[in-house]
Design an enzyme around this catalytic site. Structure first.
Site, short mmCIF file in Angstrom:
data_model
loop_
_atom_site.label_atom_id
_atom_site.label_comp_id
_atom_site.label_asym_id
_atom_site.label_seq_id
_atom_site.Cartn_x
_atom_site.Cartn_y
_atom_site.Cartn_z
N GLY A 55 47.79 -30.25 -7.45
CA GLY A 55 49.22 -30.28 -7.14
C GLY A 55 49.51 -29.36 -5.97
O GLY A 55 48.69 -28.50 -5.62
N CYS A 82 41.45 -28.28 -9.21
CA CYS A 82 42.25 -27.56 -8.21
C CYS A 82 43.41 -26.83 -8.89
O CYS A 82 43.18 -25.85 -9.60
CB CYS A 82 42.72 -28.53 -7.12
SG CYS A 82 43.27 -27.70 -5.60
N TYR A 83 44.65 -27.28 -8.73
CA TYR A 83 45.79 -26.65 -9.39
C TYR A 83 45.56 -26.59 -10.90
O TYR A 83 45.86 -25.58 -11.56
CB TYR A 83 47.07 -27.42 -9.08
CG TYR A 83 48.33 -26.85 -9.71
CD1 TYR A 83 49.11 -25.92 -9.04
CD2 TYR A 83 48.73 -27.27 -10.99
CE1 TYR A 83 50.27 -25.41 -9.61
CE2 TYR A 83 49.88 -26.76 -11.57
CZ TYR A 83 50.65 -25.84 -10.88
OH TYR A 83 51.80 -25.33 -11.46
N HIS A 172 37.84 -31.31 -5.38
CA HIS A 172 38.33 -32.60 -5.88
C HIS A 172 37.16 -33.58 -6.06
O HIS A 172 36.75 -34.25 -5.11
CB HIS A 172 39.35 -33.18 -4.90
CG HIS A 172 40.65 -32.45 -4.89
ND1 HIS A 172 41.70 -32.78 -5.73
CD2 HIS A 172 41.07 -31.38 -4.16
CE1 HIS A 172 42.71 -31.95 -5.51
NE2 HIS A 172 42.36 -31.09 -4.56
N GLU A 174 37.23 -36.38 -7.48
CA GLU A 174 37.69 -37.76 -7.51
C GLU A 174 37.65 -38.44 -6.16
O GLU A 174 37.71 -39.68 -6.07
CB GLU A 174 39.11 -37.84 -8.09
CG GLU A 174 40.21 -37.28 -7.21
CD GLU A 174 40.44 -35.78 -7.39
OE1 GLU A 174 41.54 -35.31 -7.05
OE2 GLU A 174 39.51 -35.08 -7.85
N ASP A 230 49.38 -60.52 -8.52
CA ASP A 230 49.86 -59.75 -9.67
C ASP A 230 50.65 -60.63 -10.64
O ASP A 230 50.38 -60.64 -11.84
CB ASP A 230 50.71 -58.58 -9.20
CG ASP A 230 49.98 -57.68 -8.22
OD1 ASP A 230 48.74 -57.63 -8.30
OD2 ASP A 230 50.64 -57.06 -7.37
N LYS A 369 45.03 -52.57 -8.09
CA LYS A 369 44.87 -53.94 -7.59
C LYS A 369 43.50 -54.52 -7.93
O LYS A 369 43.40 -55.69 -8.36
CB LYS A 369 45.10 -53.97 -6.08
CG LYS A 369 44.93 -55.35 -5.45
CD LYS A 369 46.01 -56.32 -5.89
CE LYS A 369 47.31 -56.02 -5.19
NZ LYS A 369 48.35 -57.08 -5.47
#
Length: 513
Positions: A55, A82-83, A172, A174, A230, A369
């Site tokens: 964040g 992180c945060y 991070h 990710e 979608d 998606k």
């Protein structure tokens, strides 16, 4: 049997949705919840683990987002990123302070040394590159924690209390820039949380169908069908769930690509669902007349969609539920939790305050998606439909910059069709994940024949992306761009200049409005 679930607590970081994607890619179901979710609600979910995201705030600042400290007493492993790592340290007795000089702040690719005796890094090389983005520093780690990774500037790049299953990383894992990032997340899931990896798109399909049936009961559903990926996947899913109690309404709002209305009707009118096509072209253009502000366009279109659906629901008899093909990037960009509103999607932030249905059903709301496409394959949809180019619900209204007129829409349709045709002829229609034309509101002087022109500039946009949360511009061949530009200027009235957008997301969005 309850589905294994990992909960990601969202503290407003820019990479938070990537965390959920990485967890799902590892075969574990995951949901993102706001950081201030009540502890009782969290306990009721019975997660097998928690991940605290990054964040933009400092944990010691007044008003900084926090969580119920009871999350550390749930008896489940916790990974802070992180945060989230710094928040864990502060809550459990450590100390977080501002970095005293530039050398203690870290941004971007950073060489990191791992303690491979820690289960989070077991099996990894002892040194790798991680992606850092922090200006605060863990001055003291909580009692019971050990340092598990370090960099030249940060001795506490990762901390661990393995007896309680608590881990924190300053970097991070990710993002793709972190080497072995997915392996680190996988280690947390399978070593700390002891996940079985039972989640798949097939299991999601079965759960989604069960959830729809439980919600709808013996009610009837009206689906807002655009013909895009979608809403088409939503149609197939709802059809399996409620069968003949589904009515799919296709609203032709006059803002579709060339030939698209006819194609949608051809594809869906022969399927086992109640298909209704509504010609609302004049209605939408009247409402949009003179409107140039993009958020206002989206809200006008969102409200008109709802009003058309309400009218059709009355014609078809009692309809209890409105269904939409909303997906997760729509929700995030429209503002979710502490996230900023980037642009209101007509089916999320563009909805009016009052909707005359018992409830809105969004069975794809938590999917990205690529996951929607995978679900489409599970449902047996053809590849030609599953891999169809994304198209925004507001249609060409947000690809005409400025006010929308029939003449502008005609020029844009023709130019877009040329761009698409030339990509197909070159065999490159699958190279970009999304490509389209934008009619800008910029006019410039040109020369055609012996005369002066003062016409519009058209922008071409093509991007490559996996999740549509980030995207890189496509390096299309110059020869192709030359052919497209020449054809558009020669064949389409009102356009005398063509440019190519080479901006990635972020900082840009994929669409211009």
């Amino acid at each position: 049997m309850q589905q294994e679930t990992v909960i990601v607590l969202d503290f407003g970081g820019q990479y938070n949705q990537l965390i959920a994607r990485r967890v799902r890619e590892c075969g574990v179901y995951c949901e993102v919840k706001p950081h201030n979710i009540p502890l009782e609600e969290l306990r009721a979910i019975r997660p097998i683990g928690l991940i605290l995201t990054g964040g933009p705030h400092s944990v010691y600042a007044p008003g900084a987002p926090g969580a119920d400290p009871g999350i550390f007493s749930l008896g489940v492993p916790v990974l802070g990123i992180c945060y989230g790592c710094q928040l864990m340290a502060q809550y459990l007795g450590g100390s977080v302070v501002p970095a005293q000089d530039d050398t203690a702040r870290e941004y971007g690719r950073t060489v990191t040394e791992y303690d491979c005796s820690c289960s989070l890094f077991a099996g990894l090389p002892e040194t790798g590159v991680s992606w850092m983005s922090h200006g605060d520093y863990m001055e003291r780690v909580p009692e019971g924690f050990k340092n598990a990774a370090r960099t030249a500037a940060c001795p506490n790049a990762a901390i661990a209390d393995e007896s309680r299953g608590f881990f924190g990383v300053q970097f991070h894992p990710e993002v793709n820039h972190t080497e072995h990032g997915t392996e680190i997340i996988r280690s947390f899931l399978y070593r700390a949380c002891r996940a079985s990896g039972s989640w798949s798109m097939g299991s999601y399909k079965e759960q989604a169908i069960a959830d729809i049936r439980r919600t709808v009961g013996d009610g009837r559903v009206l689906l807002a069908l655009s013909g895009g990926v979608d809403s088409s996947v939503a149609a197939a899913l709802l059809s399996e769930a409620v069968g003949g109690r589904l009515t799919a309404v296709f609203v032709d709002h006059g803002l579709l690509r060339k030939g698209e209305s006819e194609e949608v009707e051809r594809v869906f009118s022969g399927r086992e669902l109640n298909f209704v096509r509504v010609d609302a072209r004049e209605r939408f253009l009247i409402k949009l007349a003179g409107v140039s502000e993009p958020e206002r366009k989206r809200r006008i279109i969102g409200e008109e969609f709802i009003r058309v659906f309400e009218a059709e629901a009355k014609k078809t008899g009692a309809v209890d539920f409105l269904a939409q093909g909303t997906i997760y990037p729509d929700v995030i960009e429209s503002g979710a939790g502490d996230a900023a509103v980037i642009k209101s999607h007509h089916n999320v932030g563009g909805l009016p305050d009052y909707v005359d249905f018992r409830e809105i059903i969004e069975p794809l709301r938590m999917l990205f998606k690529d996951e929607v496409r995978a679900l489409g394959r599970e449902l047996g949809l053809p590849e030609s439909l599953v891999n169809r180019q994304p198209f925004p619900g507001p249609g060409l209204a947000i690809r005409v910059i400025g006010d929308v007129t029939e003449d502008k829409l005609h020029s844009l349709r023709e130019a877009d069709a040329i761009f698409r045709a030339e990509l197909a002829t070159a065999g490159l229609e699958t190279m970009p994940d999304q490509y389209f034309a934008v009619l800008t509101n910029t006019r410039s002087v040109g020369v055609m024949g012996d005369g002066r022109t003062y016409d519009y500039t058209l922008a071409l946009r093509a991007v490559q992306t996996g999740d549509f949360m980030t995207a890189a511009w496509s390096r299309l061949p110059y020869e192709l761009l030359d052919r497209v530009s020449t054809r558009i200027v020669n064949e389409v009235p009102g356009i005398n200049r063509v440019v190519y957008d080479i901006t990635s997301k972020p900082p840009a969005t994929i669409e211009w409005e």
